[in-house]
Design a protein around this motif. Structure first.
Motif, short mmCIF file in Angstrom:
data_model
loop_
_atom_site.label_atom_id
_atom_site.label_comp_id
_atom_site.label_asym_id
_atom_site.label_seq_id
_atom_site.Cartn_x
_atom_site.Cartn_y
_atom_site.Cartn_z
N LEU A 577 56.89 15.42 2.94
CA LEU A 577 56.58 14.57 3.25
C LEU A 577 55.21 14.85 4.34
O LEU A 577 54.26 14.16 4.21
CB LEU A 577 57.54 13.46 4.23
CG LEU A 577 58.61 13.08 3.10
CD1 LEU A 577 59.41 12.23 4.14
CD2 LEU A 577 57.94 11.89 2.20
N GLN A 578 55.44 15.79 5.18
CA GLN A 578 54.16 16.24 6.00
C GLN A 578 53.14 16.78 5.00
O GLN A 578 52.10 16.56 5.34
CB GLN A 578 54.84 17.34 6.83
CG GLN A 578 55.60 17.01 8.29
CD GLN A 578 56.11 18.32 9.24
OE1 GLN A 578 56.66 19.06 8.82
NE2 GLN A 578 55.28 18.08 10.14
N MET A 580 52.51 15.92 2.13
CA MET A 580 51.83 14.88 1.35
C MET A 580 50.89 14.06 2.39
O MET A 580 49.79 13.75 1.81
CB MET A 580 52.76 13.88 0.61
CG MET A 580 53.62 14.24 -0.11
SD MET A 580 55.03 13.39 -0.68
CE MET A 580 53.82 11.93 -1.76
N GLU A 581 51.30 14.17 3.60
CA GLU A 581 50.34 13.35 4.58
C GLU A 581 49.07 14.05 4.74
O GLU A 581 48.13 13.40 4.74
CB GLU A 581 51.06 13.16 5.80
CG GLU A 581 50.20 12.52 6.98
CD GLU A 581 51.26 12.16 8.12
OE1 GLU A 581 50.54 11.91 9.13
OE2 GLU A 581 52.46 12.52 8.26
N GLU A 582 49.15 15.32 4.81
CA GLU A 582 48.21 16.34 4.79
C GLU A 582 47.15 16.30 3.69
O GLU A 582 45.80 16.11 3.67
CB GLU A 582 48.40 17.78 5.17
CG GLU A 582 47.55 18.88 5.61
CD GLU A 582 47.24 18.47 7.02
OE1 GLU A 582 46.13 18.73 7.76
OE2 GLU A 582 48.12 17.85 7.81
N ASN A 584 46.88 13.80 1.53
CA ASN A 584 46.43 12.44 1.69
C ASN A 584 45.05 12.36 2.52
O ASN A 584 43.97 11.82 2.40
CB ASN A 584 47.21 11.23 2.20
CG ASN A 584 47.05 10.06 1.72
OD1 ASN A 584 46.06 9.47 0.77
ND2 ASN A 584 46.92 9.12 2.76
N THR A 585 45.19 12.90 3.62
CA THR A 585 44.28 12.95 4.92
C THR A 585 42.99 13.64 4.29
O THR A 585 41.79 13.44 4.57
CB THR A 585 44.80 13.38 6.15
OG1 THR A 585 45.89 12.65 6.50
CG2 THR A 585 43.61 13.70 7.23
N SER A 621 53.25 8.72 -6.09
CA SER A 621 51.79 8.71 -6.01
C SER A 621 51.38 10.03 -6.86
O SER A 621 52.23 10.73 -7.30
CB SER A 621 51.53 9.06 -4.50
OG SER A 621 51.47 10.28 -4.21
#
Length: 837
Positions: A577-578, A580-582, A584-585, A621
């Motif tokens: 999850l960490q 994926m967030e990176e 996406n950013t 996603s």
């Protein structure tokens, strides 16, 4: 001149397509070593792991227009190419070069044996280069592929040829004999080297003797009993056969011996300092030579050369003068750290077009620096005019993308225009090595790879010394050829479609970073794996472009992973999850990742109950794309744990199948490590991970004899001391001399990675072939050895800490640890020297 039509006539093949009569001058077997596309003939070889026909399209785009093939090709894709179809491309190579050899009627020296082939060849070149224009095998090109490439070099201007031949299994020498067809034979010696594949020593000798079936003379030593008996039997059999066929009765025999009567009877061998005086009887006359070596191998090699010189009728005074000037032969290309963050390839002992091409290929393989520099001397005895010779050299430098040339010598200087016309090549010219060294400026070099390549008389080793970074005298030598051998050995055991991931974590198990990665990238390994992102970043900065998996990604390194296109291992929902967030950013999609499953190691990875949640997160996603799913075997090397290994395999099948089904696309699956490759072939799957096996260690103990030792840690004797009974050594006075003793202080300690627990007689080192125990406590930078029993020891002598004759595994056993710990513990302050044989 050769062209497609004339070669097809020789091969009796099928000319599938003929589009022109372009001249063919060069044979190309490796698509990565293309230099002259317009005049090259590509012969794609086929092996169980690789079919080189796949490189035809790439080479055609680069300008190659002549091909020999053994399978159909879509001719419409190559409208300007000539294609010859044959049954077997390797056999076609042999047939073509055998035909080429028979166009020449000059003396040809063929050399075989277990050891000394390359030394004898190079010494004969040194001894005879003033008398003949000589063609010889580059380096140690003596295989089923190396021999044809060597013999193809023969040109009308050559007056003498010297080729070496080696075999690894029965039946191979028949092919090489037809290609070399030596008029003069030398059998150097016989030993256990490369005995795999032969029933016994006599079978190996008899197979090698096939090389001399048509020779005029065979030179050999009678002191090897099995060799002498086999030679006499061979001579008798060949003689009878040739007599029946109307021939000359087999080769004449020229023997030498230190023990019994022979054509050249060695009477005495006297060693003095660094010279050996050898006296012999020849045709009832007493003769002698002196050589600047004292080791037994060099003495034997020199006698073989002496016998050949006598056979050729050279005057004894000339022989004596030239023997005394014999020089060391560098058997390898060395890659060392240079000044100002440069890398130096030292190949300064000889120079001809063949060896220059090999050295340039090695230089081109290095990707760590954008700038490539060549320091080059005059090329002597080429048989070509200087104008045509240096035009060819200039073209070669252009094709190999060389940026700077420092040329030393009057001949090359007179042809400077050829080099100055090469676009983008910066040039400097000097008349002599002394002139260059006097004007040497270290600031002229920075962040570049420098090849030092010169003829022997130019003494380019002096240039190497000023270019190499001054460092600790303790060095770790890394044999790149041994790594390549080990990789190919494991590849040969894989199923045809199974990929290979090479583990280069922990500074490549202590062996280096980009130096090893460059080699692996060159040899077509599919993936690299590192432990942490900073290791991957270093490889990217050094020019490594192949996929790199990061096994321990940390959130703080996610930026670097994304920026440098590294591929993280994902082992938990938290990390997933960490990341994926990176991603996406950063605005990226379908970024490659690798999913780690825990099937029994219980260290890192998703367990079976995590698969539904993991599947949902990955399919929700398009941020990520799974490149591979993998797991880690806990005990693949241990027969007693085979049940656990098979249980892990079954669980991995279930979990990976469930995850791949949810993803909806095919991914690479891998679970097998080095031991697993050989012990559990059913678990090879889509890819395997090769780690410690690549560096020469088989934890499964099934193929250790087939692997080659990669690393040699060596140092030197700093000082010798003579101790009286009762005197002590080292911190804490832990060792006491019980009798008069000689100790050697050597330049290595625990700060270099030598374990303290090997002190006080536990560990040993090798000096002059003898074991010397470590005495007293291992200090930070030095330790002491008991060398009382080693005669003639001197300060400065080489000390082997581990290597071919003292294995890392033995050191690990003494230290009660594993080889991994010894290798990875070698300090970064220990200078690494890389070499290719």
């Amino acid at each position: 001149m050769y062209n497609a039509a004339s070669i097809n006539k020789t091969l009796k093949g099928e000319l599938l397509q003929e589009t022109g009569f372009s001249e063919i001058e060069h044979l190309l077997l490796d698509s990565r070593k293309l230099s002259f596309p317009e005049t090259s003939l590509f012969i794609p070889l086929v092996s169980p792991r690789r079919n080189a026909h796949q490189y035809i399209e790439e080479l055609y785009r680069k300008g190659v227009s002549n091909f020999i093939v053994s399978e159909p090709v879509p001719l419409e894709k190559y409208p300007k190419a000539n294609f010859i179809l044959v049954k077997d491309t390797l056999q076609a190579l042999h047939t073509l070069v055998a035909f080429h050899r028979h166009q020449f009627h000059v003396p040809v020296i063929g050399i075989t044996g277990s050891n000394g082939k390359t030394i004898v060849k190079e010494w004969l070149y040194q001894l005879l280069e003033k008398d003949y224009n000589i063609v010889r095998s580059p380096k140690s090109y003596n295989s089923q592929i190396g021999v044809p490439l060597s013999v193809w070099q023969m040109k009308p201007e050559h007056q003498l040829a010297i080729f070496e031949a080696g075999i690894s299994q029965p039946g191979e020498m028949v092919n090489l004999e037809k290609i070399i067809r030596p008029t003069i034979g030398i059998f150097t010696n016989i030993g256990e080297a490369h005995s795999e594949g032969f029933l016994n020593i006599r079978q190996k000798i008899n197979e090698k003797l096939v090389l001399f079936a048509k020779s005029d003379i065979l030179i050999y030593s009678k002191d090897y009993l099995a060799l002498n008996e086999c030679v006499l039997s061979f001579h008798s059999q060949v003689g009878k056969k040739e007599t029946q066929e109307g021939g000359g009765g087999g080769p004449e025999l020229f023997s030498w011996s230190r023990k019994t009567d022979a054509d050249l009877r060695i009477v005495s061998v006297d060693k003095n300092d660094n010279h050996t005086r050898i006296e012999a009887l020849y045709k009832q006359e007493t003769l002698h030579i002196s050589i600047p070596f004292v080791d037994e191998g060099s003495i034997e090699n020199a006698i073989h050369c002496w016998a050949l010189m006598l056979y050729l009728g050279k005057e004894q005074e000339v022989i004596q003068q030239r023997m005394d000037l014999l020089s060391n032969i560098a058997m390898r290309l060395e890659l060392k750290q240079g000044i100002n963050n440069s890398s130096v390839i030292n190949d300064s002992y000889n120079l001809d077009l063949g060896s220059l091409t090999i050295a340039l290929d090695f230089l081109q393989q290095q990707q760590q620096h954008a700038t490539r520099t060549v320091i080059l001397s005059d090329i002597l005895q080429s048989g070509k005019s200087d104008a045509s010779l240096y035009e060819e050299v200039a073209d070669l430098l252009h094709k190999k993308n060389i940026n700077k040339l420092i040329a030393i010598g009057k001949n090359i200087g007179r042809e400077k225009k050829s080099f100055q016309q090469v676009e983008g090549l910066k040039t400097q010219f000097f008349n002599t090595t002394d002139e260059y060294i006097q004007q040497f400026n270290s600031d002229d070099f920075e962040n570049e790879t420098i090849l030092v390549k010169g003829s022997r008389i130019f003494q380019f080793e002096r240039i190497g010394k000023v270019l190499e970074q001054k460092a600790h005298q303790t060095i770790l030598e890394i044999n790149l050829s041994a790594i390549a051998h080990n990789v190919k050995l494991y590849q040969s055991m894989l199923k045809p479609d199974t990929k290979l991931m090479a583990m280069v974590k922990a500074f490549s198990y202590g062996s280096g970073s980009f130096e090893i990665a460059n080699l692996l990238q060159f040899h077509g390994v599919d993936y690299l794996a590192v432990a942490y992102a900073d290791e991957g970043v270093e490889l990217r900065r050094a020019g490594i472009t192949m996929p790199i998996m990061v096994m321990n990604p940390e959130p703080a390194s996610f930026d670097a992973i994304l920026h440098w296109n590294l591929e993280p291992e994902i082992y938990s929902m938290h990390i997933l999850l960490q990341f994926m967030e990176e991603v996406n950013t950063a605005g990226k999609t379908e970024f490659p990742i690798h999913i780690k499953l825990d099937t029994g190691m219980h260290r890192l990875g998703f367990v079976k109950k995590d698969i539904p949640e993991l599947s949902q997160a990955l399919t929700a996603s398009h941020l990520l794309k799974v490149q591979s799913i993998f797991s880690h075997l806990a005990a693949s090397e241990d027969p007693e744990k085979d049940a656990l290994t098979q249980q892990q395999g079954r669980l991995f099948y279930e979990m990976s199948h469930e995850l791949q089904k949810a993803l909806g696309y095919t991914v690479i699956r891998h679970i097998s490590n080095s031991a697993g490759i050989t012990r559990h072939p059913d678990l090879q799957l889509d890819m395997v991970r090769l780690g410690i096996g690549m560096y020469g260690f088989d934890s499964g103990n099934g193929m250790q004899d087939q692997l080659r030792s990669v690393s040699t840690l060596k140092t030197t004797v700093a000082q010798l001391k003579n101790l009286d009974p009762g005197e002590t050594v080292g911190y804490g006075a832990k060792w006491t001399a019980e009798a008069p003793a000689v100790t050697a202080t050597v330049r290595i300690g625990y700060a270099d990675g030598y374990p303290r627990r090997l002190g006080n007689g536990v560990g040993k080192m090798l000096i002059r072939g003898k074991f010397a125990p470590v005495i007293g406590v291992v200090a930070m930078d030095m330790l002491m050895l008991d060398v009382t029993h080693i005669p003639d020891i001197m300060e400065g002598d080489e000390v082997i800490v581990f290597g071919e004759d003292l294995s890392v595994q033995q050191l690990a056993d003494w230290a009660d640890t594993i080889a991994y710990e010894i290798l990875t513990g070698i300090s970064q302050r220990v200078k690494r020297v890389y070499f290719q044989e």
